[in-house]
Design a protein around this motif. Structure first.
Motif, short mmCIF file in Angstrom:
data_model
loop_
_atom_site.label_atom_id
_atom_site.label_comp_id
_atom_site.label_asym_id
_atom_site.label_seq_id
_atom_site.Cartn_x
_atom_site.Cartn_y
_atom_site.Cartn_z
N PHE A 88 44.04 23.58 33.46
CA PHE A 88 44.11 24.78 34.29
C PHE A 88 45.00 25.81 33.63
O PHE A 88 45.56 25.56 32.57
CB PHE A 88 44.60 24.41 35.69
CG PHE A 88 43.58 23.55 36.41
CD1 PHE A 88 42.32 24.06 36.68
CD2 PHE A 88 43.87 22.25 36.77
CE1 PHE A 88 41.37 23.29 37.30
CE2 PHE A 88 42.92 21.47 37.40
CZ PHE A 88 41.66 21.98 37.66
N CYS A 89 45.12 26.96 34.25
CA CYS A 89 45.82 28.11 33.66
C CYS A 89 47.13 27.69 33.00
O CYS A 89 47.98 27.04 33.59
CB CYS A 89 46.08 29.15 34.74
SG CYS A 89 46.92 30.59 34.09
N LEU A 90 47.27 28.12 31.74
CA LEU A 90 48.48 27.83 30.97
C LEU A 90 49.52 28.92 31.16
O LEU A 90 50.55 28.93 30.49
CB LEU A 90 48.12 27.68 29.49
CG LEU A 90 47.32 26.41 29.13
CD1 LEU A 90 46.72 26.55 27.73
CD2 LEU A 90 48.19 25.17 29.21
N GLY A 91 49.22 29.87 32.04
CA GLY A 91 50.17 30.94 32.34
C GLY A 91 50.24 32.00 31.27
O GLY A 91 51.20 32.76 31.21
N LYS A 92 49.24 32.06 30.40
CA LYS A 92 49.27 33.04 29.31
C LYS A 92 47.97 33.83 29.25
O LYS A 92 47.52 34.21 28.16
CB LYS A 92 49.47 32.31 27.97
CG LYS A 92 50.68 31.43 27.94
CD LYS A 92 51.55 31.78 26.79
CE LYS A 92 52.81 30.92 26.83
NZ LYS A 92 53.68 31.15 25.73
N CYS A 93 47.37 34.07 30.41
CA CYS A 93 46.10 34.78 30.45
C CYS A 93 46.22 36.13 29.75
O CYS A 93 47.23 36.81 29.91
CB CYS A 93 45.68 35.08 31.87
SG CYS A 93 45.97 33.75 33.03
N ASN A 94 45.21 36.51 29.01
CA ASN A 94 45.14 37.87 28.49
C ASN A 94 43.68 38.23 28.30
O ASN A 94 42.80 37.42 28.51
CB ASN A 94 45.96 38.02 27.20
CG ASN A 94 45.39 37.17 26.10
OD1 ASN A 94 44.19 37.11 25.90
ND2 ASN A 94 46.27 36.51 25.36
N VAL A 142 40.81 33.15 24.73
CA VAL A 142 41.09 31.92 25.47
C VAL A 142 42.43 31.34 25.00
O VAL A 142 42.80 31.46 23.84
CB VAL A 142 39.93 30.91 25.19
CG1 VAL A 142 40.19 29.57 25.82
CG2 VAL A 142 38.60 31.50 25.66
N SER A 143 43.15 30.70 25.92
CA SER A 143 44.39 30.02 25.56
C SER A 143 44.09 28.55 25.26
O SER A 143 43.34 27.91 25.98
CB SER A 143 45.40 30.10 26.70
OG SER A 143 45.68 31.46 27.00
N VAL A 144 44.69 28.07 24.19
CA VAL A 144 44.47 26.68 23.77
C VAL A 144 45.82 26.07 23.44
O VAL A 144 46.63 26.66 22.72
CB VAL A 144 43.56 26.61 22.51
CG1 VAL A 144 43.35 25.16 22.07
CG2 VAL A 144 42.21 27.28 22.76
N VAL A 187 42.00 22.96 26.17
CA VAL A 187 41.43 24.30 26.25
C VAL A 187 41.54 24.75 27.70
O VAL A 187 41.10 24.05 28.62
CB VAL A 187 39.95 24.31 25.81
CG1 VAL A 187 39.35 25.71 25.96
CG2 VAL A 187 39.83 23.83 24.37
N CYS A 188 42.14 25.91 27.90
CA CYS A 188 42.30 26.41 29.26
C CYS A 188 40.94 26.77 29.85
O CYS A 188 40.16 27.50 29.24
CB CYS A 188 43.21 27.64 29.25
SG CYS A 188 43.41 28.32 30.89
N VAL A 189 40.67 26.24 31.03
CA VAL A 189 39.43 26.59 31.72
C VAL A 189 39.76 27.29 33.05
O VAL A 189 38.96 27.29 33.97
CB VAL A 189 38.51 25.36 31.95
CG1 VAL A 189 38.02 24.82 30.62
CG2 VAL A 189 39.22 24.27 32.73
N GLY A 190 40.95 27.85 33.12
CA GLY A 190 41.34 28.67 34.27
C GLY A 190 40.40 29.87 34.35
O GLY A 190 39.67 30.16 33.40
N SER A 191 40.44 30.61 35.47
CA SER A 191 39.39 31.62 35.67
C SER A 191 39.38 32.70 34.60
O SER A 191 38.32 33.09 34.12
CB SER A 191 39.45 32.20 37.07
OG SER A 191 40.77 32.47 37.40
N SER A 192 40.55 33.17 34.18
CA SER A 192 40.59 34.22 33.17
C SER A 192 40.01 33.71 31.84
O SER A 192 39.15 34.35 31.23
CB SER A 192 42.02 34.72 33.01
OG SER A 192 42.12 35.52 31.88
N CYS A 193 40.46 32.56 31.40
CA CYS A 193 39.97 32.02 30.13
C CYS A 193 38.50 31.62 30.24
O CYS A 193 37.75 31.78 29.28
CB CYS A 193 40.82 30.83 29.69
SG CYS A 193 42.46 31.33 29.16
N HIS A 194 38.12 31.16 31.41
CA HIS A 194 36.71 30.83 31.61
C HIS A 194 35.85 32.06 31.33
O HIS A 194 34.85 31.99 30.63
CB HIS A 194 36.51 30.31 33.03
CG HIS A 194 35.08 30.09 33.39
ND1 HIS A 194 34.36 29.02 32.90
CD2 HIS A 194 34.23 30.81 34.15
CE1 HIS A 194 33.12 29.11 33.37
NE2 HIS A 194 33.02 30.17 34.13
#
Ligand code: FES
Length: 87
Positions: A43-49, A53-55, A6-13
């Motif tokens: 970390f960021c999977l490069g698919k923030c939107n 959340v990106s998984v 599970v992406c916990v990058g800032s956008s997904c967070h």
């Protein structure tokens, strides 16, 4: 055995990664999948939107996961991937 990240990058967070992690943990516990699933954060999977959340499930990245579409995602994507990985 399948890896779910599970992406916990800032956008997904900001989009609620923490909640998605909890939902996945519940499914793993309720269905006794501890031996089949390795759950981690990444970390960021490069698919923030802005839609969710990106998984990453195995090698595939899915985007836009939210608590409201989680059930569908779990049943239609994650469970089949777990079953495939058992074969
Ligand atoms: S922060 Fe999750 S895909 Fe970028």
């Amino acid at each position: 055995m399948i890896f779910i990240d599970v992406c916990v990058g800032s956008s997904c967070h900001l989009m609620g990664s923490h909640e998605i992690v909890k939902l996945i943990q519940n499914e793993i516990a309720n269905r006794h999948l501890d031996d089949e699933v390795v759950l981690s954060g990444c970390f960021c999977l490069g698919k923030c939107n802005r839609s969710g959340v990106s998984v990453k499930v195995g090698e595939e990245v899915y985007t836009g996961i939210t608590p409201s579409n989680f059930r569908e995602f779990w049943e239609n994507t994650v469970m089949p991937a777990i079953k495939n990985s058992e074969m």
